[in-house]
Design an enzyme around this catalytic site. Structure first.
Site, PDB file in Angstrom:
ATOM      1  N   GLY A  58      -2.046   4.808  -4.326  1.00 48.75           N
ATOM      2  CA  GLY A  58      -2.113   3.578  -5.094  1.00 48.75           C
ATOM      3  C   GLY A  58      -1.181   3.464  -6.272  1.00 48.75           C
ATOM      4  O   GLY A  58      -1.163   2.419  -6.928  1.00 48.75           O
ATOM      5  N   LEU A  66       0.826  -1.210   0.000  1.00 51.19           N
ATOM      6  CA  LEU A  66       0.000   0.000   0.000  1.00 51.19           C
ATOM      7  C   LEU A  66       0.855   1.252   0.000  1.00 51.19           C
ATOM      8  O   LEU A  66       2.016   1.249   0.424  1.00 51.19           O
ATOM      9  CB  LEU A  66      -0.952   0.001   1.196  1.00 51.19           C
ATOM     10  CG  LEU A  66      -0.359  -0.009   2.611  1.00 51.19           C
ATOM     11  CD1 LEU A  66       0.038   1.391   3.076  1.00 51.19           C
ATOM     12  CD2 LEU A  66      -1.357  -0.606   3.598  1.00 51.19           C
ATOM     13  N   CYS A  67       0.258   2.328  -0.504  1.00 51.36           N
ATOM     14  CA  CYS A  67       0.841   3.661  -0.418  1.00 51.36           C
ATOM     15  C   CYS A  67      -0.310   4.628  -0.164  1.00 51.36           C
ATOM     16  O   CYS A  67      -1.369   4.212   0.311  1.00 51.36           O
ATOM     17  CB  CYS A  67       1.625   4.011  -1.686  1.00 51.36           C
ATOM     18  SG  CYS A  67       0.624   4.058  -3.190  1.00 51.36           S
ATOM     19  N   GLN A  68      -0.135   5.892  -0.477  1.00 50.64           N
ATOM     20  CA  GLN A  68      -1.187   6.861  -0.155  1.00 50.64           C
ATOM     21  C   GLN A  68      -2.303   6.877  -1.186  1.00 50.64           C
ATOM     22  O   GLN A  68      -3.474   6.938  -0.849  1.00 50.64           O
ATOM     23  CB  GLN A  68      -0.590   8.262  -0.021  1.00 50.64           C
ATOM     24  CG  GLN A  68      -1.532   9.285   0.606  1.00 50.64           C
ATOM     25  CD  GLN A  68      -1.918   8.949   2.028  1.00 50.64           C
ATOM     26  OE1 GLN A  68      -1.117   8.423   2.790  1.00 50.64           O
ATOM     27  NE2 GLN A  68      -3.159   9.231   2.408  1.00 50.64           N
ATOM     28  N   LEU A  88      -4.387   4.412   0.655  1.00 53.92           N
ATOM     29  CA  LEU A  88      -5.044   4.750   1.920  1.00 53.92           C
ATOM     30  C   LEU A  88      -6.042   5.887   1.768  1.00 53.92           C
ATOM     31  O   LEU A  88      -6.903   6.065   2.633  1.00 53.92           O
ATOM     32  CB  LEU A  88      -3.979   5.114   2.963  1.00 53.92           C
ATOM     33  CG  LEU A  88      -3.116   3.947   3.443  1.00 53.92           C
ATOM     34  CD1 LEU A  88      -2.050   4.435   4.423  1.00 53.92           C
ATOM     35  CD2 LEU A  88      -3.966   2.865   4.094  1.00 53.92           C
TER      36      LEU A  88
END
Length: 295
Positions: free
Chosen positions: A185, A181-183, A210
């Site tokens: 995508g 995951l990242c902020q 997220l």
């Protein structure tokens, strides 16, 4: 220059060596990092009556080329999902999976986002992180990053983490089920490509990052909601980000009044500084006039 976040460069290519990535770092992609200064030779400067226009033209060409590379890279990353190399997963599904012992959650965001909010018991290995270098070239890049939107978005200059894969293989076994995951995508897609090429075959990509998570989808830790982890700068201070406006629409004027007060404060401060500057200039001019009259 902000894309959502930041961001803010990710133009990685599977065919390039990893250290080449650091030249095109992105803040998710909050902002594309172009050459900080486009140097012109003395001959070019002397033959051009408007060197700024030439610099601007070259910079525009460089920007267009990097945008083209970025689009090609994103297309390749998304093809991983269509080809079945990685599986997309929603934040709610990731929350359920996180409760199972055979799933690992890998957070590839930079420290500026990770420190605001993170998934409980997640493993943090940034794909890009803040460039704290103090060399002349780095300082020029930081200045360029700031003037090209960093002051507004709060996205700092990033550099590729050359230890990403060594750290990942050290902490996560190749046969593990990994939710990346990242902020927003996009960086996580790039990380999935790196991990797949390293031998990982049970990869799950958090679609939308997220930012797409609702409260309760994932077990959150940290001082801020997930959606606020990717914002910063003047835009956050004034409450002018999409995330803050969405909250303001729900909370009403009590929430927005705080940011309105900040805006009024900035206007009053700017007005006071202008008045002080004008007064000081007038005093200096009057003193110079009196000295002239005494001669």
């Amino acid at each position: 220059m902000a894309m959502a976040h930041s961001l803010g460069v990710l133009s990685a290519s599977a065919t390039r060596p990893h250290n080449a990535l650091s030249h095109n770092t992105h803040s998710e992609l909050a902002s594309l990092k172009f050459s900080p200064l486009l140097s012109l030779s003395a001959r070019s400067r002397s033959s051009c009556k408007r060197p700024f226009c030439l610099t601007k033209t070259v910079r525009s060409q460089d920007e267009a080329e990097q945008m083209k590379e970025m689009a090609a890279a994103e297309k390749r990353w998304r093809a991983q999902v269509r080809e079945g190399k990685i599986q997309s997963i929603s934040p709610k599904q990731a929350g359920y999976a996180a409760q199972l012992s055979d799933y690992r959650i890998l957070d590839v965001r930079p420290s500026t986002e990770r420190n605001k909010a993170w998934v409980k018991e997640s493993i943090w290995i940034p794909l890009f992180d803040v460039d704290n270098g103090l060399g002349p070239e780095t300082i020029l890049k930081k200045f360029s990053n700031f003037t090209m939107g960093g002051w507004w978005s709060g996205a700092p200059l990033m550099k590729f983490n050359n230890q990403f894969l060594p750290q990942a293989t050290e902490k996560i076994s190749l046969d593990s089920k990994v939710i990346v995951l990242c902020q927003k995508g996009l960086r996580s897609l790039a990380a999935c490509e790196q991990l797949y090429n390293a031998g990982y075959r049970n990869l799950f990509w958090l679609e939308g990052g997220l930012d797409a998570a609702k409260e309760g989808d994932l077990n959150r830790e940290g001082p801020q909601p997930f959606k606020f982890a990717g914002i910063g700068g003047v835009s956050e201070f004034l409450g002018w980000t999409d995330e803050q406006r969405a909250v303001g629409a729900k909370e009403g004027w009590s929430y927005r009044a705080v940011f309105f007060g900040r805006l009024v404060g900035i206007v009053l401060l700017a007005d006071a500084l202008i008045s002080m500057t004008t007064t000081a200039s007038a005093i200096l001019s009057l003193g110079a006039f009196n000295d002239l009259m005494e001669l």
